[in-house]
Design a protein around this motif. Structure first.
Motif, short mmCIF file in Angstrom:
data_model
loop_
_atom_site.label_atom_id
_atom_site.label_comp_id
_atom_site.label_asym_id
_atom_site.label_seq_id
_atom_site.Cartn_x
_atom_site.Cartn_y
_atom_site.Cartn_z
N THR A 98 -68.24 63.19 54.57
CA THR A 98 -67.88 63.61 55.79
C THR A 98 -67.76 65.25 55.56
N MET A 99 -67.30 65.79 54.80
CA MET A 99 -67.31 67.29 54.80
C MET A 99 -67.43 68.22 54.06
N ALA A 100 -69.10 67.33 54.16
CA ALA A 100 -70.32 68.01 53.95
C ALA A 100 -70.93 68.50 54.76
N VAL A 101 -71.19 67.69 56.16
CA VAL A 101 -71.64 67.69 57.23
C VAL A 101 -70.61 68.64 58.02
N ILE A 102 -69.48 68.34 58.33
CA ILE A 102 -68.42 69.50 59.27
C ILE A 102 -68.90 71.31 58.50
N ALA A 103 -69.25 71.33 57.04
CA ALA A 103 -69.91 72.53 56.50
C ALA A 103 -70.66 73.23 57.47
N LYS A 104 -71.38 72.77 57.70
CA LYS A 104 -72.52 72.67 58.29
C LYS A 104 -72.58 73.15 60.02
N ALA A 105 -71.88 72.71 59.85
CA ALA A 105 -71.61 72.93 61.76
C ALA A 105 -70.45 74.00 62.14
N LEU A 106 -70.27 74.51 60.99
CA LEU A 106 -68.92 76.28 60.97
C LEU A 106 -69.83 76.82 61.89
N THR A 107 -69.12 78.13 62.47
CA THR A 107 -70.22 79.20 62.72
C THR A 107 -69.03 80.43 62.31
N LYS A 108 -69.93 81.55 62.52
CA LYS A 108 -69.60 82.51 62.26
C LYS A 108 -67.97 83.58 63.24
N ARG A 109 -68.19 82.28 64.08
CA ARG A 109 -66.79 83.41 65.52
C ARG A 109 -65.81 82.58 64.76
N VAL A 110 -65.74 81.38 63.69
CA VAL A 110 -64.63 81.68 62.25
C VAL A 110 -64.24 82.95 61.74
N GLY A 111 -64.68 83.23 61.61
CA GLY A 111 -64.77 84.53 60.64
C GLY A 111 -64.09 85.96 61.66
N GLU A 112 -64.50 85.79 62.54
CA GLU A 112 -64.83 87.18 63.82
C GLU A 112 -63.01 87.65 63.29
N ASN A 113 -62.82 88.91 62.86
CA ASN A 113 -61.87 89.27 62.38
C ASN A 113 -60.82 89.17 61.01
N ARG A 114 -61.49 88.20 60.24
CA ARG A 114 -60.37 87.27 59.32
C ARG A 114 -61.77 87.39 57.90
N ASP A 115 -61.05 87.51 56.83
CA ASP A 115 -61.30 87.64 56.03
C ASP A 115 -61.24 86.26 54.63
N LEU A 116 -62.19 85.49 54.97
CA LEU A 116 -62.14 84.29 55.07
C LEU A 116 -62.59 84.03 53.30
N LEU A 117 -61.38 83.46 52.42
CA LEU A 117 -61.93 82.71 51.32
C LEU A 117 -61.50 81.28 50.93
N PHE A 118 -62.94 80.57 51.01
CA PHE A 118 -62.81 79.12 51.09
C PHE A 118 -62.63 78.64 48.96
N VAL A 119 -61.94 77.72 49.13
CA VAL A 119 -61.70 77.68 47.65
C VAL A 119 -62.17 76.07 47.52
N PRO A 120 -62.58 75.17 46.73
CA PRO A 120 -62.19 73.88 46.30
C PRO A 120 -60.71 73.43 46.53
#
Length: 342
Positions: A153-175
């Motif tokens: 499920t999470m692998a599919v969710i990852a592909k649905a995310l967009t650049k909108r999430v990163g607008e005005n944000r410094d994002l760091l993803f960790v397992p």
């Protein structure tokens, strides 16, 4: 969410909420008219000023009229109610389900998409769109460390995310937890990497074998590189995870036959963060893994749980007995309908 409303929200995000509120006000006037503004404002929990703005609009569209006894519906207003009833009822029903489901599970919020992902795999993509929208709405500006679990499920969710999430944000993803043992494309390391790519963020990997004893973990925890990533994980601002079927997850991880048999005997139904739960929510087994623990979720402001399909209903109920109150569950009608029937 009904497809028509999804299209409307793409064009004008604020339109749906306004439309639903005005429709409900219009319908209530139809049921109870003639009715005064004060009674109507109390019924909807709106200030008289806000209620006046809405009724002035409806009056300007000739959908209601004012009399000495109060507001009444017009013929044109009745036509609008009749024409929108089916669509609005479908939307209102899902919204009502979301409220009831959050109450039943004891969490802050639930979002439901139409369909059953057990029968329609594309429904998971729709849940992914809601994850994207939720992150845009919830995450504050600036730096955000987001812990991510692995899984199909999470692998599919990852592909649905967009650049909108990163607008005005410094994002760091960790397992969220260490684990090298599943298929590479659904490991937490890979999922967090994909989320970073799709949102324009960065990611850090944590390479720790899946089936290790607690004694074997100790020397690994002394490694500076692993300590640094674990520090990021434990102090994450948000977490995105799924909830799995206990036996299916155990088999997928190629756990020992003796452990799988033990899980069956103890009637394990759900799994999350390496914890296995029975139908009452009791923890019947725990995989000793490095990373996020259930207790670490308590202080996180953003906890997104994503799980759908009727087959996941028992697993969701079991896990939610441990989920922090601020959890937002994103699910589908297949799971929601079954949970609400229990």
């Amino acid at each position: 969410m009904h497809q028509e409303f999804e299209w409307i929200e793409k064009i004008a995000p604020d339109m749906v909420e306004t439309m639903v509120q005005r429709f409900l006000i219009l319908r209530y006037i139809s049921w109870m008219g003639p009715i005064g503004r004060r009674v109507l404002s109390q019924e909807f929990g709106l200030t008289e000023r806000v209620l006046r703005t809405e009724t002035d609009f409806l009056r300007g569209q000739a959908l209601i009229a004012s009399t000495r006894s109060g507001m009444i519906i017009t013929g044109k207003g009745q036509d609008v109610i009749q024409g929108l009833r089916e669509l609005m009822d479908q939307f209102a029903d899902i919204r009502h389900q979301e409220v009831e489901l959050s109450k039943r599970l004891g969490i802050e919020k639930c979002l439901i998409v139409a369909g059953d992902s057990d029968k329609q795999p594309s429904v998971i993509e729709e849940m992914g769109k809601l994850v994207d929208e939720s992150l845009v709405d919830i995450l504050p500006s600036g730096r955000n460390v987001i812990a991510v679990m692995g899984g199909i499920t999470m692998a599919v969710i990852a592909k649905a995310l967009t650049k909108r999430v990163g607008e005005n944000r410094d994002l760091l993803f960790v397992p969220a937890r260490g684990g090298v043992g599943e298929a590479v494309d659904i490991q937490a390391n890979t999922v967090s990497s994909q989320m970073a790519i799709h949102t324009g963020g960065q990611h850090r990997a944590l390479y720790v074998p899946e089936q290790l004893s607690e004694e074997a973990f100790e020397p690994l925890l002394k490694e500076p590189a692993i300590q640094k990533v674990i520090g990021l994980i434990r102090n994450s601002d948000a977490v995105i995870h799924s909830v799995g079927d206990a036996i299916r997850m155990a088999e997928r991880r190629d756990m020992p036959t003796s452990v799988i048999e033990m899980l069956k005997k103890k009637h394990a139904v759900g799994e999350a963060f390496g914890y296995f739960f029975d139908e009452l929510g009791s923890v019947v087994y725990k995989i000793p893994r490095v990373g996020l623990q259930l207790e670490d979720l308590t202080d996180m402001e953003c906890v997104l749980a994503v799980a759908g399909g009727a087959s996941k209903a028992k697993a969701i109920i079991a896990y939610m007995k441990h989920a922090p109150q601020q959890t937002c569950l994103i699910t589908d009608e297949g799971a929601a309908n079954l949970i609400l029937k229990k």
